[in-house]
Design an enzyme around this catalytic site. Structure first.
Site, mmCIF file in Angstrom:
data_model
loop_
_atom_site.group_PDB
_atom_site.id
_atom_site.type_symbol
_atom_site.label_atom_id
_atom_site.label_comp_id
_atom_site.label_asym_id
_atom_site.label_seq_id
_atom_site.Cartn_x
_atom_site.Cartn_y
_atom_site.Cartn_z
ATOM 1 N N GLY A 172 71.719 57.201 -20.325
ATOM 2 C CA GLY A 172 72.698 58.282 -20.438
ATOM 3 C C GLY A 172 73.973 58.024 -19.668
ATOM 4 O O GLY A 172 75.067 58.377 -20.106
ATOM 5 N N GLU A 192 70.133 45.270 -21.446
ATOM 6 C CA GLU A 192 69.290 46.476 -21.567
ATOM 7 C C GLU A 192 67.911 46.062 -22.063
ATOM 8 O O GLU A 192 67.797 45.316 -23.036
ATOM 9 C CB GLU A 192 69.944 47.486 -22.517
ATOM 10 C CG GLU A 192 69.078 48.665 -22.938
ATOM 11 C CD GLU A 192 68.569 49.491 -21.769
ATOM 12 O OE1 GLU A 192 67.328 49.573 -21.613
ATOM 13 O OE2 GLU A 192 69.395 50.045 -21.020
ATOM 14 N N ALA A 239 67.682 42.557 -16.616
ATOM 15 C CA ALA A 239 68.760 42.073 -15.743
ATOM 16 C C ALA A 239 68.234 41.140 -14.657
ATOM 17 O O ALA A 239 68.925 40.203 -14.251
ATOM 18 C CB ALA A 239 69.488 43.256 -15.117
ATOM 19 N N THR A 260 71.467 50.327 -14.193
ATOM 20 C CA THR A 260 70.065 50.611 -14.488
ATOM 21 C C THR A 260 69.624 51.784 -13.609
ATOM 22 O O THR A 260 70.311 52.138 -12.653
ATOM 23 C CB THR A 260 69.187 49.388 -14.169
ATOM 24 O OG1 THR A 260 69.386 49.036 -12.796
ATOM 25 C CG2 THR A 260 69.532 48.209 -15.062
ATOM 26 N N SER A 261 68.451 52.369 -13.907
ATOM 27 C CA SER A 261 67.957 53.484 -13.073
ATOM 28 C C SER A 261 67.224 52.952 -11.839
ATOM 29 O O SER A 261 66.085 53.316 -11.552
ATOM 30 C CB SER A 261 67.043 54.395 -13.893
ATOM 31 O OG SER A 261 67.794 55.157 -14.805
ATOM 32 N N ALA A 262 67.915 52.092 -11.075
ATOM 33 C CA ALA A 262 67.306 51.480 -9.887
ATOM 34 C C ALA A 262 67.040 52.493 -8.778
ATOM 35 O O ALA A 262 66.286 52.215 -7.849
ATOM 36 C CB ALA A 262 68.213 50.363 -9.370
ATOM 37 N N CYS A 406 87.997 65.382 -18.804
ATOM 38 C CA CYS A 406 89.147 64.647 -18.282
ATOM 39 C C CYS A 406 89.270 64.939 -16.797
ATOM 40 O O CYS A 406 88.892 66.008 -16.338
ATOM 41 C CB CYS A 406 90.437 64.978 -19.022
ATOM 42 S SG CYS A 406 91.069 66.620 -18.735
ATOM 43 N N GLY A 488 71.538 60.762 -8.779
ATOM 44 C CA GLY A 488 72.264 59.491 -8.785
ATOM 45 C C GLY A 488 71.583 58.391 -8.004
ATOM 46 O O GLY A 488 71.347 57.315 -8.527
#
Length: 551
Positions: A172, A192, A239, A260-262, A406, A488
């Site tokens: 996402g 990916e 990766a 990535t969702s590391a 924006c 995050g």
């Protein structure tokens, strides 16, 4: 688990709630779970590994029922994705107050969170998943575009033309990267591991091509760079395998990062050597072994980024806490490359600039195009804003309800909000507009490895600011306000707040908008004044923000 259930927000002007404030919350909750928007809607997962909109389907149904019966002077309380109370407050109070994933500091670990999650006591809200204002990949696109644009300005004379950006992750958030690079005229290779995610970005025109071969990806990249043409390539692979192989071949990309969702080594990052399906099996069968393998892969991944930096690439962390994960596994120089906020974004934060987003509850894209024109007319001198909106109209695929983002600063957001309210009141827009933002904003987050990394005064970990942000936006009358933890960068590493306010064309909405769209970006300016940034103090003085320590 309800595999067959499809949720989609209602469109048009017919209300299923007692007012537009409640209706907006209902539609945005449902929009977060639209199959066009959410990553795994059947599991209530919106984005970011495991960021959910509601704790369970039972909780989702209870929230919907509560919103439909909620009076104009009542407030619904939501605790980690579950509705827990309705209190009578007053008409100008928020209709919903949300707290997601918040843990007392000493207990704020993934292990403790997972234990609570297994017991059904908590959910991970990410940033805009549990606060019902995710708008799909566009939500991060302009921020990603601005980040690569600033990298181009600082290092490559203002454009990525003829330059190669290497990154990973097409979820996402990461899904915005290929289009952001090509908007800056560059060539992107995005690694990916999940073919379905690559296909989704191709379908939505965020990505140009896909390959399973590194040789082919590099050949395509070289050809486009030589011609000075933009191109984005999705490379199926891991990766942790591809990055070291690129180093081994002596290929040095111009820009290197990763999305990535590391931040979540169990539900986000997929270890080297496993397919998505194999990863799902191991995750269930032996979570400890899964985490061990994920972290070992992360170390390889970050080491390759460090090697590329030493060879001359511009390398930065894109806010997924990958450096911290590698550091904890013994990679001592993991923080040798900077995070994207101190490298590229902080000067914008000093002006209270951040990701202002809005959604057309009518469901009609024409309402968004009308607001685009209104924004260009409000700020005719801002050429980069005009360029962004024109590009977005051509290239951005709407996911779910039509929306736009924006970056606007203190003083600008309130002008935009009041203009939208006038357009709803006059009938120029078919239905009300929802105005919100990412929690990644100037004054709404404490995250020492991301938004507040390397603050001038060392106040990186001070978490009072997002709490004050939520409190002042509640006092100002936002339609819903959220306080989250862990977005995050993962549990233990961030505290952040969100707000949404609805422009429904009424005088009451005008008052709310005027207050909230002043207090919210105002907190960004104030937070940076307090940390000693001259630019922020200058902005505060020019625009009349009262600062008791300076009076």
């Amino acid at each position: 688990m309800e595999m067959t259930r499809t949720v989609r927000a209602p469109r048009g002007t017919q209300l299923s709630c007692k007012g537009w404030q409640q209706e907006a919350a209902l539609r945005m909750l449902m929009n977060n779970l639209d199959p066009e928007v959410a990553e795994r809607p059947e599991e209530l997962v919106v984005y970011g590994g495991s960021g959910k909109a509601a704790r369970s389907w039972e909780a989702f149904d209870a929230i919907v029922k509560a919103l439909r019966s909620l009076e104009d002077d009542e407030t619904l309380l939501v605790q980690s994705g579950k509705p827990v109370a309705i209190f009578r407050t007053h008409r100008m109070a928020p209709r919903v107050l949300i707290a997601n994933s918040n843990l007392v500091a000493r207990w704020a670990t993934w292990e403790h969170f997972w234990e609570l999650e297994r017991k059904g006591l908590m959910m991970f809200g990410q940033m805009t998943a549990g606060s019902w204002i995710y708008i799909g990949t566009q939500g991060i696109l302009q921020g990603t575009y601005e980040t690569f644009a600033e990298a181009a300005r600082q290092h490559f004379g203002g454009s990525l033309k003829g330059r190669l950006a290497l990154t990973a992750g097409l979820g996402g958030m990461g899904g915005a990267q290929p289009l952001a690079v090509t908007m800056n005229e560059g060539v992107a290779i995005v690694v990916e591991v999940d073919e379905a995610r690559i296909q989704r970005r191709l379908d939505h025109r965020y990505l140009d091509r896909m390959t399973r071969s590194l040789d082919e990806a590099l050949a395509w990249a070289r050809e486009s760079m030589a011609k000075g043409e933009p191109l984005s390539i999705g490379l199926l692979g891991n990766a942790a395998t591809i990055y070291p192989e690129i180093v081994r071949r002596g290929v040095i990309p111009d820009v290197v990062t990763d999305q990535t969702s590391a931040h979540d080594p169990l539900n986000g990052y997929i270890p080297e050597g496993l397919s998505v399906q194999e990863a799902a099996k191991l995750r269930k069968a032996d979570p400890d072994e899964y985490i061990r393998r994920a972290k070992a892969s992360i170390v390889k991944h970050v080491q390759a980024m460090l090697d590329m930096q030493k060879a001359g690439a511009v390398v930065f962390d894109y806010g997924n806490n990958i450096r911290q994960q590698a550091y904890e596994e013994g990679l001592k120089d993991a923080f040798a490359f900077p995070g994207f906020v101190p490298a590229f974004i902080r000067p914008l934060f000093c002006e209270g600039k951040g990701p202002f987003r809005w959604v057309a509850l009518s469901g009609d894209p024409e309402d968004i195009y009308k607001t685009d024109r209104a924004i260009m007319e409000l700020f005719p001198e801002n050429q980069s804003l005009r360029r962004w909106l024109e590009m977005a109209q051509k290239k951005v695929h709407f996911q779910g309800l039509p929306a736009r983002i924006c970056w606007l600063g203190y003083g600008e957001r309130v002008k935009a909000g009041l203009k939208f309210n006038e357009m709803v009141a006059s009938g120029e827009l078919k239905a009300p507009i929802v105005i919100g933002r990412d929690h990644l904003d100037a004054g709404s987050v404490a995250s020492p490895n991301r938004e507040t990394e390397a603050m001038k005064d060392g106040s990186d970990a001070v978490a009072d600011w997002p709490l004050l942000n939520a409190l002042v936006n509640t006092a100002a009358g936002a339609t819903w306000v959220s306080i989250h933890h862990g977005g995050g960068v993962g549990i233990g590493y961030s505290q952040h707040a969100g707000m949404v306010v609805v422009a429904d064309g009424t005088e009451e909405a005008r008052v709310r908008l005027e207050r909230v769209l002043t207090t919210d970006p105002g907190m960004g300016v104030v937070r940076h004044v307090d940390a000693g940034y001259e630019k922020a103090l200058q902005v505060a003085r020019e625009r009349g923000i009262r600062l008791p320590m300076y009076e």
